[in-house]
Motif scaffolding. Structure first.
Motif, short mmCIF file in Angstrom:
data_model
loop_
_atom_site.label_atom_id
_atom_site.label_comp_id
_atom_site.label_asym_id
_atom_site.label_seq_id
_atom_site.Cartn_x
_atom_site.Cartn_y
_atom_site.Cartn_z
N PHE A 35 9.05 13.91 -0.38
CA PHE A 35 8.04 13.39 -1.31
C PHE A 35 6.88 12.71 -0.57
N ALA A 36 7.18 12.00 0.51
CA ALA A 36 6.11 11.35 1.27
C ALA A 36 5.20 12.38 1.92
N GLY A 233 11.68 6.11 -7.44
CA GLY A 233 11.69 6.17 -5.99
C GLY A 233 10.91 7.36 -5.47
N ALA A 234 11.07 8.51 -6.13
CA ALA A 234 10.33 9.71 -5.72
C ALA A 234 8.83 9.53 -5.89
N ILE A 235 8.43 8.94 -7.02
CA ILE A 235 7.01 8.73 -7.28
C ILE A 235 6.40 7.74 -6.29
N VAL A 236 7.14 6.67 -6.00
CA VAL A 236 6.63 5.67 -5.07
C VAL A 236 6.62 6.22 -3.64
N ALA A 237 7.61 7.03 -3.28
CA ALA A 237 7.60 7.67 -1.97
C ALA A 237 6.40 8.60 -1.84
N PHE A 238 6.11 9.34 -2.89
CA PHE A 238 4.93 10.21 -2.91
C PHE A 238 3.66 9.37 -2.70
N SER A 239 3.57 8.24 -3.41
CA SER A 239 2.42 7.36 -3.27
C SER A 239 2.34 6.76 -1.87
N SER A 240 3.50 6.44 -1.30
CA SER A 240 3.49 5.86 0.04
C SER A 240 2.98 6.86 1.07
N PHE A 309 4.41 1.19 -7.21
CA PHE A 309 3.67 2.37 -7.66
C PHE A 309 2.26 1.99 -8.11
N ILE A 310 2.16 0.94 -8.92
CA ILE A 310 0.85 0.53 -9.45
C ILE A 310 -0.09 0.10 -8.34
N ILE A 311 0.39 -0.75 -7.43
CA ILE A 311 -0.47 -1.26 -6.36
C ILE A 311 -0.86 -0.15 -5.39
N ALA A 312 0.08 0.74 -5.09
CA ALA A 312 -0.23 1.83 -4.16
C ALA A 312 -1.33 2.72 -4.69
N GLN A 313 -1.27 3.06 -5.98
CA GLN A 313 -2.28 3.94 -6.54
C GLN A 313 -3.63 3.23 -6.64
N ALA A 314 -3.62 1.92 -6.89
CA ALA A 314 -4.87 1.17 -6.90
C ALA A 314 -5.49 1.16 -5.51
N ALA A 315 -4.66 1.00 -4.48
CA ALA A 315 -5.17 0.98 -3.11
C ALA A 315 -5.72 2.34 -2.71
N ILE A 316 -5.04 3.42 -3.11
CA ILE A 316 -5.53 4.76 -2.79
C ILE A 316 -6.88 5.00 -3.46
N ALA A 317 -7.00 4.58 -4.72
CA ALA A 317 -8.27 4.77 -5.43
C ALA A 317 -9.41 3.99 -4.77
#
Length: 380
Positions: A35-36, A233-240, A309-317
């Motif tokens: 996923f990462a 976990g899969a979604i957050v690993a993808f985001s990571s 998940f929320i913070i990772a996607q905000a940082a990516i954006a």
């Protein structure tokens, strides 16, 4: 460097699932890699550009400076993997690249540092607060689990519909599911601000996730909760993967631009490194984060992953490099405090915070000196 990231910073997303005994350690390591790596290719572009071009003003990071920075940050992260004290990759990489860039003759990019610093300082407090609030909600007797847990899943679904991915067309090469459907159907502005079609698609996707998980929990509450935890976990690993790969590929952005090489190839190179690092080196930190910081059950583990998940996607954006160790460990602590401070190791936390500060400053000093040594040795 990408290997070190896969072994270190991409490990925490599945740590709560391992700590809650929802997933064996080795199987979690396998899922982390897959996923990462997918997230690295689908979402890694914005972070890579920030690390490669925005940390130093006045000069472009040379291949030699990139080598000095990457070797320095990878060494710091490897020490963290070896000792069991996760080193935030964003801190180590930022410090190392800034140090090497200053040694190259560049000027500090203070505007970028201010933006990163404010975000980094806010992350542990926001992450721990969201995790604590979510864990508290899940423990309330007046909120049935068959409603509360699917509702959280529905919120995650709404956010997922607005996550930027390379598979959807967008103005900067990445679009969202909601935006893609809105473009196809025809955008309708609401009050001149909101895209009505996008809002409807987001809510519909969230409702679909809510209904699917609620059906699972009707059959078995425990099985449904565990599936949600593994899915998170899969979604957050993808985001990571999307947020961390740029720490490895960013310093090489100027080189690849000068060669005219497509950036997707650079991201794919980073994804391969992350995949191998997760498979080969992540089990040690999976155990450290899941069991040594706080003893979590399944429900508090869910609370620990949602803010990640929320913070990772905000940082990516926003194009901000972040540390997943920082996010997940803060979340684990926040959710663990629901049952009191006895479930949290204060000594472990104290040493970890000290290691984070040392990694940021130390990597900068080592990166500065290491580039000077390489420059003298090569005559650059």
């Amino acid at each position: 460097m990408a290997w070190a990231l896969g072994a270190s910073s991409n490990s925490p997303p599945f740590a709560p699932a391992v700590g809650a005994n929802a997933l064996p350690t080795m199987r979690a390591a396998f899922f982390i890699g897959v996923f990462a790596a997918l997230g690295a290719i689908a979402q890694g572009g914005s972070i890579s550009e920030t690390v490669g071009k925005d940390l130093i003003d006045g000069v472009a990071i040379s291949p030699l400076a990139a080598a000095a920075g990457l070797l320095t940050s990878a060494a710091f992260i490897a020490v963290g993997v070896r000792t069991g004290y996760p080193i935030p990759a964003a801190f180590a990489t930022t410090g190392a690249i800034v140090g090497a860039g200053l040694s190259l003759g560049g000027a500090p990019a203070f505007d970028t540092y201010q933006r990163l610093g404010l975000f980094w300082i806010a992350v542990p407090f926001v992450s721990a607060t969201i995790a604590y609030g979510t864990a508290t909600l899940l423990r309330r007797d007046d909120v049935p689990e068959e409603v509360g847990v699917p509702a959280l899943a529905g919120i995650v679904g709404v956010i997922l519909a607005n996550v930027r991915l390379a598979i959807f067309p967008g103005p900067d090469g990445q679009g969202t599911l909601a935006g893609f459907v809105s473009q196809r159907v025809g955008r309708i502005d609401l009050f001149g601000v909101y895209d009505l079609i996008g809002v409807v698609v987001s809510l519909a996707f969230g409702a679909l996730v809510f209904v699917a998980l609620r059906r699972e929990m009707h059959a078995s509450v425990d099985a449904g909760i565990r599936k949600f935890l593994i899915g998170l976990g899969a979604i957050v690993a993808f985001s990571s993967g999307g947020s961390q790969v740029g720490l490895a590929t960013g310093p090489l952005e100027p080189l690849f631009d000068s060669l005219g090489t497509p950036s997707i190839l650079l991201l794919a190179l980073g994804a391969i490194g992350i995949l191998l690092g997760a498979w080969m080196g992540s089990p040690r930190l999976l155990q450290a984060v899941s069991r040594e910081y706080s003893q979590l059950g399944v429900r508090r583990s869910i609370a620990a992953l949602i803010p990640g998940f929320i913070i990772a996607q905000a940082a990516i954006a926003l194009g901000i490099p972040i540390s997943f160790n920082n996010i997940i460990i803060s979340s684990v602590i926040g959710s663990g405090l629901v049952v009191g401070s006895a479930g949290v190791s204060a000594r472990k936390i104290g040493f970890t915070v000290l290691a984070w500060l040392v990694s940021l400053v130390g990597a900068g000093l080592v990166g500065f000196g290491f580039y000077r040594v390489l420059a003298l040795a090569t005559g650059a």
